[in-house]
Enzyme design. Structure first.
Site, mmCIF file in Angstrom:
data_model
loop_
_atom_site.group_PDB
_atom_site.id
_atom_site.type_symbol
_atom_site.label_atom_id
_atom_site.label_comp_id
_atom_site.label_asym_id
_atom_site.label_seq_id
_atom_site.Cartn_x
_atom_site.Cartn_y
_atom_site.Cartn_z
ATOM 1 N N TYR A 23 -11.208 -22.632 33.900
ATOM 2 C CA TYR A 23 -11.401 -21.187 34.123
ATOM 3 C C TYR A 23 -10.998 -20.355 32.908
ATOM 4 O O TYR A 23 -11.478 -19.255 32.702
ATOM 5 C CB TYR A 23 -10.536 -20.725 35.314
ATOM 6 C CG TYR A 23 -11.131 -21.027 36.670
ATOM 7 C CD1 TYR A 23 -10.839 -22.218 37.314
ATOM 8 C CD2 TYR A 23 -11.998 -20.132 37.300
ATOM 9 C CE1 TYR A 23 -11.388 -22.510 38.556
ATOM 10 C CE2 TYR A 23 -12.546 -20.411 38.548
ATOM 11 C CZ TYR A 23 -12.235 -21.607 39.166
ATOM 12 O OH TYR A 23 -12.780 -21.897 40.397
ATOM 13 N N THR A 106 -0.674 -25.935 33.946
ATOM 14 C CA THR A 106 0.778 -26.230 33.873
ATOM 15 C C THR A 106 1.422 -26.034 35.247
ATOM 16 O O THR A 106 2.233 -25.123 35.447
ATOM 17 C CB THR A 106 1.440 -25.281 32.857
ATOM 18 O OG1 THR A 106 1.058 -23.921 33.198
ATOM 19 C CG2 THR A 106 1.009 -25.591 31.437
ATOM 20 N N ARG A 177 -5.004 -14.040 30.561
ATOM 21 C CA ARG A 177 -4.770 -13.015 31.600
ATOM 22 C C ARG A 177 -6.018 -12.843 32.438
ATOM 23 O O ARG A 177 -6.434 -11.724 32.741
ATOM 24 C CB ARG A 177 -4.387 -11.681 30.961
ATOM 25 C CG ARG A 177 -3.154 -11.740 30.104
ATOM 26 C CD ARG A 177 -2.941 -10.452 29.361
ATOM 27 N NE ARG A 177 -1.694 -9.802 29.755
ATOM 28 C CZ ARG A 177 -1.265 -8.634 29.257
ATOM 29 N NH1 ARG A 177 -2.001 -8.003 28.362
ATOM 30 N NH2 ARG A 177 -0.121 -8.111 29.632
ATOM 31 N N VAL A 178 -6.646 -13.979 32.794
ATOM 32 C CA VAL A 178 -7.929 -13.881 33.480
ATOM 33 C C VAL A 178 -7.816 -14.066 34.980
ATOM 34 O O VAL A 178 -6.889 -14.707 35.473
ATOM 35 C CB VAL A 178 -8.921 -14.931 32.925
ATOM 36 C CG1 VAL A 178 -9.237 -14.668 31.462
ATOM 37 C CG2 VAL A 178 -8.391 -16.348 33.141
ATOM 38 N N LYS A 230 4.191 -13.041 29.837
ATOM 39 C CA LYS A 230 3.198 -13.601 30.765
ATOM 40 C C LYS A 230 3.832 -14.035 32.075
ATOM 41 O O LYS A 230 3.373 -13.665 33.158
ATOM 42 C CB LYS A 230 2.482 -14.774 30.111
ATOM 43 C CG LYS A 230 1.548 -15.535 31.035
ATOM 44 C CD LYS A 230 0.441 -14.655 31.597
ATOM 45 C CE LYS A 230 -0.308 -15.354 32.708
ATOM 46 N NZ LYS A 230 -1.510 -14.648 33.160
ATOM 47 N N GLY A 285 -1.639 -16.953 47.131
ATOM 48 C CA GLY A 285 -2.113 -18.257 46.661
ATOM 49 C C GLY A 285 -2.463 -18.204 45.192
ATOM 50 O O GLY A 285 -2.040 -17.299 44.466
ATOM 51 N N CYS A 288 -1.357 -19.063 39.740
ATOM 52 C CA CYS A 288 -0.509 -18.284 38.831
ATOM 53 C C CYS A 288 0.746 -17.741 39.506
ATOM 54 O O CYS A 288 1.852 -18.163 39.206
ATOM 55 C CB CYS A 288 -1.334 -17.160 38.233
ATOM 56 S SG CYS A 288 -2.927 -17.745 37.663
ATOM 57 N N LYS A 291 3.544 -20.062 40.766
ATOM 58 C CA LYS A 291 4.389 -20.911 39.910
ATOM 59 C C LYS A 291 5.034 -20.194 38.746
ATOM 60 O O LYS A 291 6.061 -20.641 38.247
ATOM 61 C CB LYS A 291 3.562 -22.071 39.357
ATOM 62 C CG LYS A 291 2.516 -21.632 38.338
ATOM 63 C CD LYS A 291 2.003 -22.795 37.530
ATOM 64 C CE LYS A 291 0.870 -22.449 36.605
ATOM 65 N NZ LYS A 291 1.039 -21.269 35.752
ATOM 66 N N ARG A 446 -5.393 -9.596 56.828
ATOM 67 C CA ARG A 446 -5.794 -8.821 55.633
ATOM 68 C C ARG A 446 -6.275 -7.409 55.984
ATOM 69 O O ARG A 446 -7.038 -6.808 55.208
ATOM 70 C CB ARG A 446 -6.904 -9.571 54.880
ATOM 71 C CG ARG A 446 -6.510 -10.930 54.345
ATOM 72 C CD ARG A 446 -5.570 -10.840 53.151
ATOM 73 N NE ARG A 446 -5.135 -12.176 52.735
ATOM 74 C CZ ARG A 446 -4.161 -12.393 51.831
ATOM 75 N NH1 ARG A 446 -3.538 -11.376 51.283
ATOM 76 N NH2 ARG A 446 -3.778 -13.613 51.524
HETATM 77 N N1 SAJ Z 1 -2.237 -10.563 47.040
HETATM 78 C C1 SAJ Z 1 -1.629 -9.902 48.121
HETATM 79 N N2 SAJ Z 1 -1.450 -8.539 48.016
HETATM 80 C C2 SAJ Z 1 -1.850 -7.836 46.902
HETATM 81 C C3 SAJ Z 1 -2.458 -8.552 45.799
HETATM 82 C C4 SAJ Z 1 -2.643 -9.907 45.905
HETATM 83 O O1 SAJ Z 1 -1.252 -10.503 49.132
HETATM 84 O O2 SAJ Z 1 -1.698 -6.617 46.900
HETATM 85 C C5 SAJ Z 1 -2.440 -12.026 47.134
HETATM 86 C C6 SAJ Z 1 -3.918 -12.419 47.012
HETATM 87 O O3 SAJ Z 1 -4.518 -12.427 48.295
HETATM 88 C C7 SAJ Z 1 -3.826 -13.824 46.422
HETATM 89 C C8 SAJ Z 1 -2.579 -13.752 45.543
HETATM 90 O O4 SAJ Z 1 -1.827 -12.626 45.997
HETATM 91 O O5 SAJ Z 1 -3.620 -14.789 47.445
HETATM 92 C C9 SAJ Z 1 -2.863 -13.601 44.053
HETATM 93 O O6 SAJ Z 1 -3.763 -12.561 43.895
HETATM 94 P P1 SAJ Z 1 -4.018 -11.894 42.438
HETATM 95 O O7 SAJ Z 1 -4.846 -10.702 42.681
HETATM 96 O O8 SAJ Z 1 -2.762 -11.701 41.720
HETATM 97 O O9 SAJ Z 1 -4.932 -12.999 41.704
HETATM 98 P P2 SAJ Z 1 -4.599 -14.091 40.558
HETATM 99 O O10 SAJ Z 1 -3.406 -14.860 40.911
HETATM 100 O O11 SAJ Z 1 -5.868 -14.812 40.320
HETATM 101 O O12 SAJ Z 1 -4.373 -13.199 39.249
HETATM 102 C C10 SAJ Z 1 -3.117 -12.983 38.680
HETATM 103 C C11 SAJ Z 1 -3.248 -11.677 37.877
HETATM 104 N N3 SAJ Z 1 -1.954 -11.299 37.387
HETATM 105 C C12 SAJ Z 1 -1.598 -9.997 37.369
HETATM 106 O O13 SAJ Z 1 -2.331 -9.104 37.729
HETATM 107 C C13 SAJ Z 1 -0.220 -9.716 36.818
HETATM 108 C C14 SAJ Z 1 -4.219 -11.905 36.702
HETATM 109 O O14 SAJ Z 1 -4.227 -10.759 35.867
HETATM 110 C C15 SAJ Z 1 -3.737 -13.104 35.873
HETATM 111 O O15 SAJ Z 1 -4.620 -13.359 34.818
HETATM 112 C C16 SAJ Z 1 -3.701 -14.327 36.781
HETATM 113 O O16 SAJ Z 1 -2.761 -14.076 37.821
HETATM 114 C C17 SAJ Z 1 -3.241 -15.525 35.919
HETATM 115 O O17 SAJ Z 1 -4.136 -16.323 35.547
HETATM 116 O O18 SAJ Z 1 -2.090 -15.560 35.562
#
Ligand code: SAJ
Length: 475
Positions: A23, A106, A177-178, A230, A285, A288, A291, A446
């Site tokens: 990804y 990782t 940061r994707v 990060k 979930g 990122c 962990k 949700r």
């Molecule tokens: N979630 C909630 N409530 C919220 C936001 C998210 O319950 O208000 C849940 C989502 O349903 C999901 C989980 O958290 O299960 C993660 O959601 P996410 O929107 O954070 O998605 P990720 O993990 O793919 O993206 C994060 C992002 N990090 C930040 O915004 C600081 C993204 O910018 C990073 O690039 C990514 O982690 C990463 O690869 O590190």
């Protein structure tokens, strides 16, 4: 010869290698290849039984990534046709490159002992070290424990190459940061944290990333500061989610609506007041947030254990936040048991339909997905569980229904776990008919449905944070 002189002699970065066709690596390689500044990009992929298939797909300009990734396949076709990108498994070609990036998973082996699983990353670093040449740049894009770049990564590169970091080659950390579904846009538009082990390395890494940034700009800092940035940005997001999840649990207990409270809190604006109040839900979930807190915790243990001044015996706020977010699928299980009980039945033999298996709304990404521990609990309690998801086609050990009606037939309980748009307009009458039960249970993890629409039709409703509705009168 000093490193900056060596780099000047080598000239501008023209040939790049990206290790890890996933990804993060695939969109990064495509964008480097599409830039007129660079001549050629190799995507390196191990020709293993599990992921070797990606090599042929990528060389046909096809994306092996599941799910919608706007613009990615077109860009791959373009750079392959232009002979600016090829995917190979021969790591010896690294020797002919100017810069190599590593985007390798990782995960954590053991979160209790803060033990990350760096096996795949170290194998990648070893392959780079074997073919490293003076004047080259190595960049770690994977999210890593603070101290890794100047520590074990540098040591392994030096051991395998016989060269010295900061003297013979440049080394930096530039974390990805994707997010799934917007990979290309995130790389182009987010600012890029670039942390070299020294100024020369930061400058060379800035030269690598600047051409692919459109709205984003490079933010230079040290390698360790970049690692902390990060891991912390994800830890803080997880903490913000835990804060609203805890509030949701409190609101249920106080029989009020968390969304009223959220709207109220969110209304305080202006005078520099910012309220990054996020959304409660059925769990957190992904690869990122689940962990990166542990990478940060491990980092302070490794780099600052003796210097850390922290309230004696108190747990880490960040780890506590992880535990609260990990609890939410269990809370969904408790809500389901309570609601089934209100319907006069136990989970034993009940049919439960889970709507949404992906961890993120409108994506097919199932890494560390919250409904999995929930489903395991239900099966242990004797229930029959079926799963529907419009995006997820398959999942090891879990049959996924693509037909929503099929999944709802005879259901005693319907449980919303992912916020897919498809579930926004569920029709209570239609579901009532499909379920065939007098008082089917509906659990909203949700905030997707209007409780009253279902309650009036005889459903037994429970929702995260909906203390105002969770003990409603049964019609
Ligand atoms: N979630 C909630 N409530 C919220 C936001 C998210 O319950 O208000 C849940 C989502 O349903 C999901 C989980 O958290 O299960 C993660 O959601 P996410 O929107 O954070 O998605 P990720 O993990 O793919 O993206 C994060 C992002 N990090 C930040 O915004 C600081 C993204 O910018 C990073 O690039 C990514 O982690 C990463 O690869 O590190």
């Amino acid at each position: 010869m000093r490193l900056d002189a060596m780099i000047r002699k080598r000239g501008p970065i023209k040939k790049i290698g990206v290790l890890g066709m996933g990804y993060v690596g695939i969109p990064a390689a495509a964008l480097f290849a599409d830039s007129p500044v660079f001549d050629f990009v190799y995507g390196f992929q191990r020709d293993s039984s599990s992921s070797g298939y990606k090599i042929a797909m990528l060389n046909r300009g096809e994306s092996p990534l599941k799910g919608e990734e706007p613009g990615l396949e077109d860009l791959l076709k373009k750079v392959v046709a232009a002979k600016k990108f090829a995917c190979i498994s021969d790591f010896s070609r690294i020797a002919e490159l100017d810069a190599v990036t590593l985007s390798i998973q990782t995960p954590f082996l053991n979160k209790e002992d803060l033990l990350p699983d760096f096996t795949a990353l170290m194998e990648g670093i070893k392959n780079v070290g074997l073919y490293l040449r003076p004047g080259m740049l190595v960049v770690l894009e994977s999210t890593i424990t603070p101290g890794t770049t100047i520590g074990i990564a540098r040591e392994l590169l030096e051991k395998e190459s016989g060269l010295k970091a900061g003297v013979d080659f440049a080394l930096a950390h530039a974390p990805e940061r994707v997010m799934a579904g917007r990979l290309l846009r995130n790389i182009r538009e987010h600012d890029r944290i670039v942390g070299g082990i020294d100024k020369v390395s930061t400058r060379r890494a800035t030269e690598l990333y600047s051409p692919v940034l459109t709205l984003g700009k490079v933010i230079p800092m040290s390698a360790t500061a970049a690692e902390v940035t990060k891991t912390t940005e994800n830890t803080f997001r997880d903490l913000q989610i835990a804060a609203i999840n805890e509030l949701a649990l409190y609101c249920e207990a106080m029989r009020i609506n968390v969304y009223d409270v959220r709207t109220g809190i969110d209304s305080l604006k202006g005078e520099g007041i910012t309220r990054a109040i996020l959304w409660p839900g059925a769990g957190v979930g992904g690869h990122c947030l689940t962990k990166d807190t542990y990478h940060l915790e491990r980092g302070v243990q490794m780099l600052g254990k003796d210097l850390l001044d922290y309230p004696k015996g108190e747990p880490s706020l960040y780890v506590l936040a992880r535990r609260i977010n990990d609890f939410m699928p269990t809370h969904m299980f408790h809500l389901t048991l309570d609601a089934l009980n209100r319907a006069g039945r136990s989970p034993q033999g009940a049919k439960v339909a889970i709507l949404g298996w992906a961890f993120l709304a409108n994506s097919d990404d199932t890494r560390n997905t919250p409904p999995e521990p929930y489903r395991d609990n239900l099966i242990k309690a004797g229930a029959t569980v079926c799963v529907h998801d419009p995006y997820v086609k398959e999942y090891p050990g879990v049959p996924i229904f693509q037909n929503l009606e099929e999944s709802l037939k005879g259901a005693d309980a319907i449980v919303l776990f992912a916020g897919h748009d498809l579930y926004k307009n569920l029709d209570p009458n239609h579901i009532l008919t499909l379920s065939g039960k007098a008082h089917p249970v509906i659990i909203d993890g949700r905030n997707m449905i209007d409780p009253d629409l279902f309650i009036k039709q005889g459903f037994i409703y429970k929702g995260i944070g909906r203390g105002d509705k969770n003990m409603h009168k049964i019609f």
